[in-house]
Design an enzyme around this catalytic site. Sequence first.
Site, PDB file in Angstrom:
ATOM      1  N   GLU A 154       0.862  -1.250   0.069  1.00  0.00           N
ATOM      2  CA  GLU A 154      -0.050  -0.212   0.113  1.00  0.00           C
ATOM      3  C   GLU A 154       0.858   1.358  -0.046  1.00  0.00           C
ATOM      4  O   GLU A 154       0.889   1.709   0.873  1.00  0.00           O
ATOM      5  CB  GLU A 154      -1.062  -0.138   1.338  1.00  0.00           C
ATOM      6  CG  GLU A 154      -2.084  -1.168   1.068  1.00  0.00           C
ATOM      7  CD  GLU A 154      -2.836  -1.235   2.332  1.00  0.00           C
ATOM      8  OE1 GLU A 154      -3.912  -1.890   2.312  1.00  0.00           O
ATOM      9  OE2 GLU A 154      -2.571  -0.508   3.326  1.00  0.00           O
ATOM     10  N   GLU A 307      -6.595  -7.654  -1.308  1.00  0.00           N
ATOM     11  CA  GLU A 307      -7.230  -7.564  -0.042  1.00  0.00           C
ATOM     12  C   GLU A 307      -8.613  -7.143  -0.038  1.00  0.00           C
ATOM     13  O   GLU A 307      -9.032  -6.082  -0.628  1.00  0.00           O
ATOM     14  CB  GLU A 307      -6.155  -6.546   0.761  1.00  0.00           C
ATOM     15  CG  GLU A 307      -5.014  -6.888   1.190  1.00  0.00           C
ATOM     16  CD  GLU A 307      -4.299  -5.965   2.273  1.00  0.00           C
ATOM     17  OE1 GLU A 307      -4.957  -5.139   2.843  1.00  0.00           O
ATOM     18  OE2 GLU A 307      -3.025  -5.742   2.479  1.00  0.00           O
TER      19      GLU A 307
END
Length: 661
Positions: A154, A307
Amino acid sequence: MTTRSITDRLGGLAFGGDYNPEQWDEPVWKEDDELMRRARVNLATVGVFSWALLEPEEGRYDFAWLDAHIDRLHANGVAVDLATPTASPPPWFTLAHPDALAVRADGTRLVHGSRDTYCLAAPAYRSAARRIASALAERYGDHPALALWHVHNEYGTLCWCDHTAAAFRVWLRARHGSLDALNEAWGTAFWSQRYTSWEQVLPPRATQWHKNPGQALDFHRFWSDEIIAAYREQRDAIRAHSDRPVTTNLMLPAYQNIDLWTFARELDLVTCDQYPGAPGLAAAADVAFHADRARSLGGGRPWLLMEQGTSTVYDGDRVLAKDPGDILRHTLGHIARGSEGALFFQWRQSRAGAETWHSGMVPHAGPDSRIFREVTQTGEAVARLGDLAGSTVSASVAVLHDPDAWWALGVDGLPSPELDYHSALARAHRTLWDAGVTVDFAHPEHELSHFPLVVAPALFLLSDRAAENLRRYVADGGTLLVQHASGYADERLHARLGGYPAAPLREAVGIRVEEYRPLRRGERIALSDGTQGTVWSESLRTEGAETLATYTHGMLTGSPALTRHRSGTGQGWYLSTRLDDAAYAALVGRLLKEAGVEPGVPGLPAGVEAVTRHASDGRHWHVLLNHTPEAVSLPDPAHDLLTDELTHELPPGGCAVLRGH
C-alpha cells in the site's frame, strides 16, 4: 508473464489471503494446512511485515523459517505471493538511520512503533529496501511455490523532511528547467514568493495561512513519481533473479497520493485492496466502484483483488461487521468486474498487535463460526469459476478520472470545501451502477471514441490536451456530460481567462461561464424543471447550446442551469449545479437512453447487479448478484456454474454465474 500464466499455475482463479505464520506456533500451522484445504485456498501472501525477522540486523539474513513455511505451503497445494517487507522497517534500522524517519508537514518527526514510519526519499531507506528485495529474489526467484512478487504494501506515505526537500528540488529542476519557469508556474509574483535560488524552495510545510497552490500540486506530482521510482528499484532488483510477475497492492480509497494511471503501467498485474466505507447496498456499490477502477487502470486487462476483509466495513469512526452472505457477494462482485480471484487480509485473525480486531478468514472464534463457514462456501464457489480466468469485461460508459484534477481540488483557497473530487466520482459511478450499466474509468486525455457516453464529474483542472480531446470526442459523435466547476484551471493551476471552461471544451458544450456562485452549506436553488441544485451555481451564457432548464432564484433567475449543445455529430451537455440524487439519476437515465446504452443484462429489477465477462473464444458468463431481500425470477434461465444446474431464479441475497447462450 501474463495473468493467464498465474491462473494456469494456480489451476483456476486465486483464493486466499495474507498469511503470517510467524505469529503462531506449530499446532496452529498444522491446523492451517487442514483449514486451507477445506477452504480451497490456493494462494497465500507471505512476508509483508516480516523485515525484522528476515533481517534481524543489517546485512544478516535469516531465511530458514521462511524456507520452511514456503515449502509447507507448496506441499499443501498453496502457491505463494511473496512480499518484500519494506512497508515496516525494523527497529534496528530506525535506530541506525533516524534521519530516515518520516516528518509531518508541521515538522513533527515520527518515531518507530507503527507501520509506514519511513521517508521514501531517504537514501538509507531506499538502499535497504533494494538490498532486501534483491536478497529475497536471489533466494526464492525460481521456487516452485512462487506465483507472484508483491513489492512493499500500500504505497502512499508522504514526508516533508530535508531528504524530501532535496529530492523535491531535483524533481523541480527536471520538470521546470529554470527558476524563472518555476516562478511563472507557481505564480510567485503573488505574496512576494519569488525564488532566487533553488535552496530557497521547500516542500509545502505548515504555513501561516494558505499554501501556494502550484507548489502543493507539484508536491503531489513529485511524490507520485518518487513512489513509482522506489517501486521500480525493487521491481528491477527482483527481475534480476526471477521471471515471475511483479506487482504491488494499490489503494483505491478516498485519498489519492499516486498517479495510478502511471503506476499501473509499471505493474505486471494490477492488484488492489478494497474495504467498504458504508454497510449494506452502499458496500456493494463501493465494491463495483473499486473493481471498475482497478480494471480500468490495467486498460481492461484482468486484475487481482489483493485484500478485502471478511467482516470489515469502515463507517466513520466505527468498524462494522458485514452481513451474512456479503463475503460471497463482495467476492463475486470483484470477480464479475474482471478480478482473477479474491484474496483477504488476513488468513487468521491476529491475537495480538495493532490489528488484533481486524477480521480474518479464520476469526478468533475459530473454524466453528459463521465467518469461516462463509469463507469455505466462497472458496468452493471461486473454485468452480476457473473457466472465467483470462476473460474480460467491456463497458459502454466512461467516467473521467484525473489525479491532477483530484489534487487541484485539495489545494488551499478554493471557493467551497464541498468541491470534493472523490464524492463526485463515486456519485457518478453509483448512479450508473444503479442503472445497471458497467463503467470504465478513463483519463481525459485517453482515446474515448468507443464510448457512446462519457461523464466528466469534477475536472476543475483540465489540460489543454484533454480539453481538445473532449472537443474532438463530441465532434466525432460522442455524448459528453460536463458537470459544474470544470475546466476552470490549466495544468499549472492557473485560472482560465476569458471565461470557463477551457476554450476547446467551451466549443464542445456551447456555453461560457462568466461567474461562479457557490451556495451556502445546505442552501438549495430551484430550477425551472422542478429540480433543485445544491453546493454550486454558475452564471453562464449560451454560445450555441440549447437551454433545457434555468435557475428561478435571485440574480440567476432565467440564467441557464442545464444545457445541451449539438457539435459535429455529437452532443455536449453542461450541468452548472449539483442536482439532488433523484434528479441526477433522471438526467443520467436520459443520457443513457439518448446514447443508446442499455443494461448489460436487460430485464432485471432494481437491486440485482449483473456484469458480463467475455472470453476470447466467444464464450461469456453473466454474474448476477441479488442485493434485495426478495427472490427474483430470471428472464432467461441458464446453467449456473455455482450450482451446476439450470437456474430460474435468484434467492434473496443470492448469486449466480450463468453461462451465456
